[in-house]
Design a protein around this motif. Structure first.
Motif, PDB file in Angstrom:
ATOM      1  N   GLY B  80       0.827  -1.202   0.000  1.00 57.71           N
ATOM      2  CA  GLY B  80       0.000   0.000   0.000  1.00 57.71           C
ATOM      3  C   GLY B  80       0.854   1.241   0.000  1.00 57.71           C
ATOM      4  O   GLY B  80       2.081   1.170  -0.098  1.00 57.71           O
ATOM      5  N   LYS B  81       0.172   2.377   0.098  1.00 58.87           N
ATOM      6  CA  LYS B  81       0.884   3.637  -0.009  1.00 58.87           C
ATOM      7  C   LYS B  81       0.574   4.543   1.173  1.00 58.87           C
ATOM      8  O   LYS B  81      -0.520   4.513   1.721  1.00 58.87           O
ATOM      9  CB  LYS B  81       0.441   4.383  -1.272  1.00 58.87           C
ATOM     10  CG  LYS B  81       0.974   3.836  -2.562  1.00 58.87           C
ATOM     11  CD  LYS B  81       0.481   4.690  -3.701  1.00 58.87           C
ATOM     12  CE  LYS B  81       1.049   4.224  -5.027  1.00 58.87           C
ATOM     13  NZ  LYS B  81       0.507   5.028  -6.124  1.00 58.87           N
ATOM     14  N   VAL B  82       1.558   5.337   1.542  1.00 61.23           N
ATOM     15  CA  VAL B  82       1.324   6.444   2.458  1.00 61.23           C
ATOM     16  C   VAL B  82       1.891   7.684   1.769  1.00 61.23           C
ATOM     17  O   VAL B  82       3.098   7.777   1.571  1.00 61.23           O
ATOM     18  CB  VAL B  82       2.012   6.224   3.819  1.00 61.23           C
ATOM     19  CG1 VAL B  82       1.791   7.433   4.712  1.00 61.23           C
ATOM     20  CG2 VAL B  82       1.484   4.974   4.496  1.00 61.23           C
ATOM     21  N   MET B  83       0.998   8.587   1.378  1.00 61.71           N
ATOM     22  CA  MET B  83       1.455   9.749   0.614  1.00 61.71           C
ATOM     23  C   MET B  83       1.604  10.966   1.527  1.00 61.71           C
ATOM     24  O   MET B  83       0.769  11.210   2.400  1.00 61.71           O
ATOM     25  CB  MET B  83       0.456  10.102  -0.487  1.00 61.71           C
ATOM     26  CG  MET B  83       0.178   8.988  -1.480  1.00 61.71           C
ATOM     27  SD  MET B  83       1.621   8.461  -2.413  1.00 61.71           S
ATOM     28  CE  MET B  83       1.899   9.916  -3.423  1.00 61.71           C
ATOM     29  N   LEU B  84       2.707  11.671   1.315  1.00 64.85           N
ATOM     30  CA  LEU B  84       2.898  12.924   2.025  1.00 64.85           C
ATOM     31  C   LEU B  84       3.543  13.898   1.049  1.00 64.85           C
ATOM     32  O   LEU B  84       4.607  13.605   0.494  1.00 64.85           O
ATOM     33  CB  LEU B  84       3.788  12.717   3.255  1.00 64.85           C
ATOM     34  CG  LEU B  84       4.153  13.973   4.032  1.00 64.85           C
ATOM     35  CD1 LEU B  84       2.935  14.590   4.709  1.00 64.85           C
ATOM     36  CD2 LEU B  84       5.220  13.670   5.080  1.00 64.85           C
ATOM     37  N   ASN B  85       2.903  15.022   0.845  1.00 62.98           N
ATOM     38  CA  ASN B  85       3.404  16.031  -0.096  1.00 62.98           C
ATOM     39  C   ASN B  85       3.782  15.423  -1.446  1.00 62.98           C
ATOM     40  O   ASN B  85       4.839  15.703  -2.001  1.00 62.98           O
ATOM     41  CB  ASN B  85       4.615  16.760   0.479  1.00 62.98           C
ATOM     42  CG  ASN B  85       4.248  17.502   1.750  1.00 62.98           C
ATOM     43  OD1 ASN B  85       3.069  17.793   1.986  1.00 62.98           O
ATOM     44  ND2 ASN B  85       5.237  17.767   2.571  1.00 62.98           N
ATOM     45  N   GLY B  86       2.912  14.559  -1.955  1.00 63.08           N
ATOM     46  CA  GLY B  86       3.132  14.014  -3.290  1.00 63.08           C
ATOM     47  C   GLY B  86       4.135  12.890  -3.376  1.00 63.08           C
ATOM     48  O   GLY B  86       4.444  12.418  -4.456  1.00 63.08           O
ATOM     49  N   GLU B  87       4.702  12.480  -2.220  1.00 66.10           N
ATOM     50  CA  GLU B  87       5.647  11.372  -2.275  1.00 66.10           C
ATOM     51  C   GLU B  87       5.129  10.192  -1.483  1.00 66.10           C
ATOM     52  O   GLU B  87       4.520  10.368  -0.421  1.00 66.10           O
ATOM     53  CB  GLU B  87       7.005  11.806  -1.706  1.00 66.10           C
ATOM     54  CG  GLU B  87       7.796  12.696  -2.641  1.00 66.10           C
ATOM     55  CD  GLU B  87       9.051  13.216  -1.953  1.00 66.10           C
ATOM     56  OE1 GLU B  87       9.844  12.387  -1.482  1.00 66.10           O
ATOM     57  OE2 GLU B  87       9.202  14.447  -1.860  1.00 66.10           O
ATOM     58  N   ASP B  88       5.378   9.002  -2.018  1.00 63.64           N
ATOM     59  CA  ASP B  88       4.988   7.797  -1.292  1.00 63.64           C
ATOM     60  C   ASP B  88       6.088   7.433  -0.303  1.00 63.64           C
ATOM     61  O   ASP B  88       7.234   7.193  -0.689  1.00 63.64           O
ATOM     62  CB  ASP B  88       4.760   6.651  -2.289  1.00 63.64           C
ATOM     63  CG  ASP B  88       4.359   5.362  -1.570  1.00 63.64           C
ATOM     64  OD1 ASP B  88       4.097   5.422  -0.354  1.00 63.64           O
ATOM     65  OD2 ASP B  88       4.306   4.314  -2.238  1.00 63.64           O
ATOM     66  N   ILE B  89       5.719   7.395   0.971  1.00 60.72           N
ATOM     67  CA  ILE B  89       6.694   7.077   2.018  1.00 60.72           C
ATOM     68  C   ILE B  89       7.295   5.689   1.813  1.00 60.72           C
ATOM     69  O   ILE B  89       8.454   5.454   2.124  1.00 60.72           O
ATOM     70  CB  ILE B  89       6.001   7.195   3.394  1.00 60.72           C
ATOM     71  CG1 ILE B  89       5.818   8.670   3.738  1.00 60.72           C
ATOM     72  CG2 ILE B  89       6.782   6.490   4.475  1.00 60.72           C
ATOM     73  CD1 ILE B  89       5.003   8.912   4.972  1.00 60.72           C
ATOM     74  N   PHE B  90       6.499   4.782   1.250  1.00 59.89           N
ATOM     75  CA  PHE B  90       6.987   3.414   1.080  1.00 59.89           C
ATOM     76  C   PHE B  90       7.592   3.156  -0.296  1.00 59.89           C
ATOM     77  O   PHE B  90       7.867   2.020  -0.646  1.00 59.89           O
ATOM     78  CB  PHE B  90       5.875   2.409   1.384  1.00 59.89           C
ATOM     79  CG  PHE B  90       5.674   2.249   2.857  1.00 59.89           C
ATOM     80  CD1 PHE B  90       6.554   1.495   3.612  1.00 59.89           C
ATOM     81  CD2 PHE B  90       4.618   2.880   3.503  1.00 59.89           C
ATOM     82  CE1 PHE B  90       6.385   1.363   4.975  1.00 59.89           C
ATOM     83  CE2 PHE B  90       4.455   2.753   4.866  1.00 59.89           C
ATOM     84  CZ  PHE B  90       5.336   1.997   5.606  1.00 59.89           C
ATOM     85  N   ASP B  91       7.764   4.217  -1.069  1.00 61.46           N
ATOM     86  CA  ASP B  91       8.467   4.061  -2.330  1.00 61.46           C
ATOM     87  C   ASP B  91       9.854   3.481  -2.046  1.00 61.46           C
ATOM     88  O   ASP B  91      10.565   3.965  -1.170  1.00 61.46           O
ATOM     89  CB  ASP B  91       8.610   5.448  -2.991  1.00 61.46           C
ATOM     90  CG  ASP B  91       9.188   5.348  -4.393  1.00 61.46           C
ATOM     91  OD1 ASP B  91      10.118   4.537  -4.592  1.00 61.46           O
ATOM     92  OD2 ASP B  91       8.717   6.076  -5.274  1.00 61.46           O
ATOM     93  N   PRO B  92      10.224   2.416  -2.764  1.00 64.89           N
ATOM     94  CA  PRO B  92      11.538   1.802  -2.494  1.00 64.89           C
ATOM     95  C   PRO B  92      12.695   2.783  -2.645  1.00 64.89           C
ATOM     96  O   PRO B  92      13.757   2.595  -2.073  1.00 64.89           O
ATOM     97  CB  PRO B  92      11.635   0.698  -3.554  1.00 64.89           C
ATOM     98  CG  PRO B  92      10.270   0.496  -4.090  1.00 64.89           C
ATOM     99  CD  PRO B  92       9.462   1.713  -3.804  1.00 64.89           C
ATOM    100  N   HIS B  93      12.459   3.841  -3.433  1.00 62.51           N
ATOM    101  CA  HIS B  93      13.538   4.822  -3.622  1.00 62.51           C
ATOM    102  C   HIS B  93      13.430   6.001  -2.655  1.00 62.51           C
ATOM    103  O   HIS B  93      14.238   6.909  -2.722  1.00 62.51           O
ATOM    104  CB  HIS B  93      13.544   5.341  -5.061  1.00 62.51           C
ATOM    105  CG  HIS B  93      13.665   4.256  -6.075  1.00 62.51           C
ATOM    106  ND1 HIS B  93      14.802   3.480  -6.187  1.00 62.51           N
ATOM    107  CD2 HIS B  93      12.787   3.776  -7.000  1.00 62.51           C
ATOM    108  CE1 HIS B  93      14.620   2.574  -7.141  1.00 62.51           C
ATOM    109  NE2 HIS B  93      13.406   2.731  -7.644  1.00 62.51           N
ATOM    110  N   ALA B  94      12.424   5.963  -1.806  1.00 62.12           N
ATOM    111  CA  ALA B  94      12.232   7.090  -0.889  1.00 62.12           C
ATOM    112  C   ALA B  94      13.425   7.206   0.064  1.00 62.12           C
ATOM    113  O   ALA B  94      14.025   6.203   0.457  1.00 62.12           O
ATOM    114  CB  ALA B  94      10.949   6.899  -0.100  1.00 62.12           C
ATOM    115  N   ASP B  95      13.763   8.433   0.402  1.00 64.10           N
ATOM    116  CA  ASP B  95      14.872   8.688   1.320  1.00 64.10           C
ATOM    117  C   ASP B  95      14.352   8.606   2.757  1.00 64.10           C
ATOM    118  O   ASP B  95      13.702   9.529   3.242  1.00 64.10           O
ATOM    119  CB  ASP B  95      15.446  10.076   1.020  1.00 64.10           C
ATOM    120  CG  ASP B  95      16.636  10.401   1.892  1.00 64.10           C
ATOM    121  OD1 ASP B  95      16.938   9.609   2.806  1.00 64.10           O
ATOM    122  OD2 ASP B  95      17.262  11.444   1.663  1.00 64.10           O
ATOM    123  N   VAL B  96      14.652   7.473   3.407  1.00 63.14           N
ATOM    124  CA  VAL B  96      14.093   7.231   4.747  1.00 63.14           C
ATOM    125  C   VAL B  96      14.547   8.309   5.733  1.00 63.14           C
ATOM    126  O   VAL B  96      13.776   8.757   6.587  1.00 63.14           O
ATOM    127  CB  VAL B  96      14.508   5.833   5.256  1.00 63.14           C
ATOM    128  CG1 VAL B  96      13.902   5.556   6.614  1.00 63.14           C
ATOM    129  CG2 VAL B  96      14.066   4.772   4.268  1.00 63.14           C
TER     130      VAL B  96
END
Lengths: 282, 267
Positions: B80-96
């Motif tokens: 699933g997704k958690v979106m914040l300011n247009g970015e998916d928190i769980f995107d594999p490329h997201a900067d944790v």
């Protein structure tokens, strides 16, 4: 239960008293300086200089700890913070096996593997020649022997650090490594010190493997590539032989007493350090 | 025909306004156990959202998804997704690191880092590259004031944080979290270990902060939710049963389980 507890405490004092009692004759006959600050060990001439042995013991132990502690710390950090559960399940029993290997086998391993390594590679690399039977060799063998104890204590220490404390660090954007370095190691400092001291105590007392590889030459080792002659080796090699020489027996007892006192003092100091750090960080 | 309806119904992420946290089809598994079941919810920006519900209903899990602390729990699977300011928190490329920096965390019990009061607040800023002593001094003072702790600790900044009372420690943790300039404050029952006066301190801070930060807090204390929450999410057995403006959920719960919980029948 209570009785047994008192008995084991009493045993400690009985050993101490026994050693002191047996050491008295040589302390009466020979001056303090000739015992502790002399390098001359010639029992037939009644010369019992213990300095080479004391230095060798300290030297080998320090070398062992210097090699062992960084490796153990990194291993324990990896296992507790990074490794997969399956890796831990695989590695933990191996470490236990390492702890159970008889020291004579470590000694043989030292002769077969470490001695040639030091002789053929390490000594030439530093531009000297060596028989391979050196303080460094003893230190390397000993470092592997104290590995399991130190790692076990470290793993237990890291286990006690609350998940939420790590989360507190992670949640402000620290990386895992920053968390390890700045929070976990700091919090674990008292435990790390006690792990090191436990390793030290074990290293001081280890006899057989060390005496097999350390050369047993009575001299004050300067370089780690010099041979040495630790106290434990002195006692093990000579006790029971040449007992007709007057005071020989007493000299060896004094050597034992010194070893005993060194370990006691170390334990005492480490406790003090631990208390201090606990008070500071907690 | 079917295709048309798909186009007509926009995905929630596309309408997720700046600052809102939009959760879409979020499932979390701990091994075989499903801890969160198809969570779809939008948490409003610059409001206090309280997540209520009985123990083990997944409140804390949901919170841990927001700052990806869920990552460090072994054997979890998240979809699933958690979106914040247009970015998916769980995107594999997201900067944790960046995600976590955006969210201050207050845990159930305060966990001051094993260092001085000063270093606790300076911890985050230092990690993110601030080295200048004067700048750090300013930051430390500012955020300790922000957490109403400055007056109590100004003369002992270099003493260990563990020497503070538990209520002070929690405010220190608040200051520590704020010092990295988050947009969101996550509270995981942040007052459950505190005495009533210290709890009131934290609650007061939350109400003050509401126009600066989006606040999401898990709470066991229904009265606390009533006192300070603008928006309430009621969870039960890993599902969101009901959510909405606080007065609506509390005064006119639509679901029987919600009203049972509020009346104290299920806990």
């Amino acid at each position: 239960m209570k009785g047994l507890t008192y008995f084991s405490i009493a045993l400690l004092f009985l050993i101490l008293i026994g050693l002191i009692y047996k050491s008295v004759p040589i302390l009466k006959e020979t001056s303090f300086g000739n015992l502790f600050f002399s390098t001359e060990w010639q029992p037939l001439k009644m010369k019992f200089g213990l300095l080479p042995f004391i230095i060798s013991t300290l030297y080998v132990t320090i070398v062992a700890v210097v090699i062992s502690v960084p490796l153990c710390l990194l291993t324990a950090i990896y296992l507790s913070e990074y490794a997969d559960k399956r890796v831990i399940a695989f590695v933990n029993p191996l470490i236990d096996i390492l702890a159970g290997i008889p020291s004579v086998i470590f000694g043989i391993w030292g002769i077969i593997e470490v001695v040639p390594l030091v002789r053929d590679y390490i000594a030439p690399a530093f531009g000297t020649t060596s028989s391979g039977y050196t303080i460094l060799t003893g230190g390397i063998v000993l470092s592997i022997m104290i590995f399991p104890i130190i790692i076990h204590v470290l793993l237990e220490v890291f286990e006690t650090i609350p998940e939420d404390l790590k989360n507190a660090s992670l949640s402000v954007g620290a990386t895992k490594w920053q968390t390890v370095k700045l929070v976990i190691l700091r919090k674990a400092a008292p435990g790390v010190i006690s792990a090191i001291v436990l390793g030290l105590s074990r290293a001081f007392g280890e006899t057989l493997a060390v005496l097999m590889v350390v050369g047993n030459v009575i001299m004050i080792p300067i370089s780690p590539l010099d041979p040495g002659y630790p106290i434990t080796a002195l006692i093990a090699n000579n006790y029971g032989e040449m007992m007709s020489i007057p005071l020989y027996d007493s000299a060896l007892m004094l050597a034992s007493l010194i070893l005993f006192v060194i370990v006691l003092v170390f334990n005492f100091i480490s406790r003090r350090i631990l208390k201090n750090i606990e008070r500071k960080i907690a | 025909m079917k295709k048309e309806t798909e186009i007509l119904v926009p995905l929630m992420t596309e309408v997720c306004d700046e600052g809102n946290i939009c959760v879409e089809g979020l499932n979390v598994y701990y091994g075989d156990r499903q801890a969160l079941k198809d969570i779809n919810i939008t948490l409003p920006a610059k409001k206090i959202t309280a997540i209520i519900g009985p123990s083990g209903c997944g409140k804390t899990t949901l919170l841990k998804c927001f700052n990806r602390l869920i990552d460090s729990i072994d054997g979890t699977k998240v979809t699933g997704k958690v979106m914040l300011n247009g970015e998916d928190i769980f995107d594999p490329h997201a900067d944790v690191i960046k995600i976590r920096k955006k969210m201050g965390l207050l845990s159930q019990r305060p966990y001051p880092l094993p260092m001085s009061i000063y270093d606790n607040v300076a911890y985050g800023p230092r990690i993110h590259g601030i080295r200048k002593k004067s700048e750090l001094n300013q930051i430390v003072e500012y955020y300790l004031r922000e957490a109403s702790l400055w007056d109590e600790v100004m003369d002992r900044l270099n003493t260990p944080a563990s020497g503070l009372s538990i209520g002070q420690q929690q405010r220190l943790c608040l200051a520590r979290g704020l010092a990295v300039k988050p947009e969101i404050i996550l509270g995981d029952e942040p007052t459950s270990a505190l005495d009533p006066i210290s709890s009131a301190h934290i609650e007061k801070k939350f109400v003050e902060f509401k126009n600066k930060y989006t606040i999401v807090m898990v709470t066991h204390i229904l009265r606390q939710a009533i006192r300070i929450a603008d928006y309430i999410i009621f969870m039960y057995l890993g599902e969101i049963i009901e959510h909405g403006p606080a007065h609506q959920v509390l005064d006119n719960p639509k679901d029987k389980r919600t009203s049972d919980y509020i009346k104290g029948i299920i806990s």
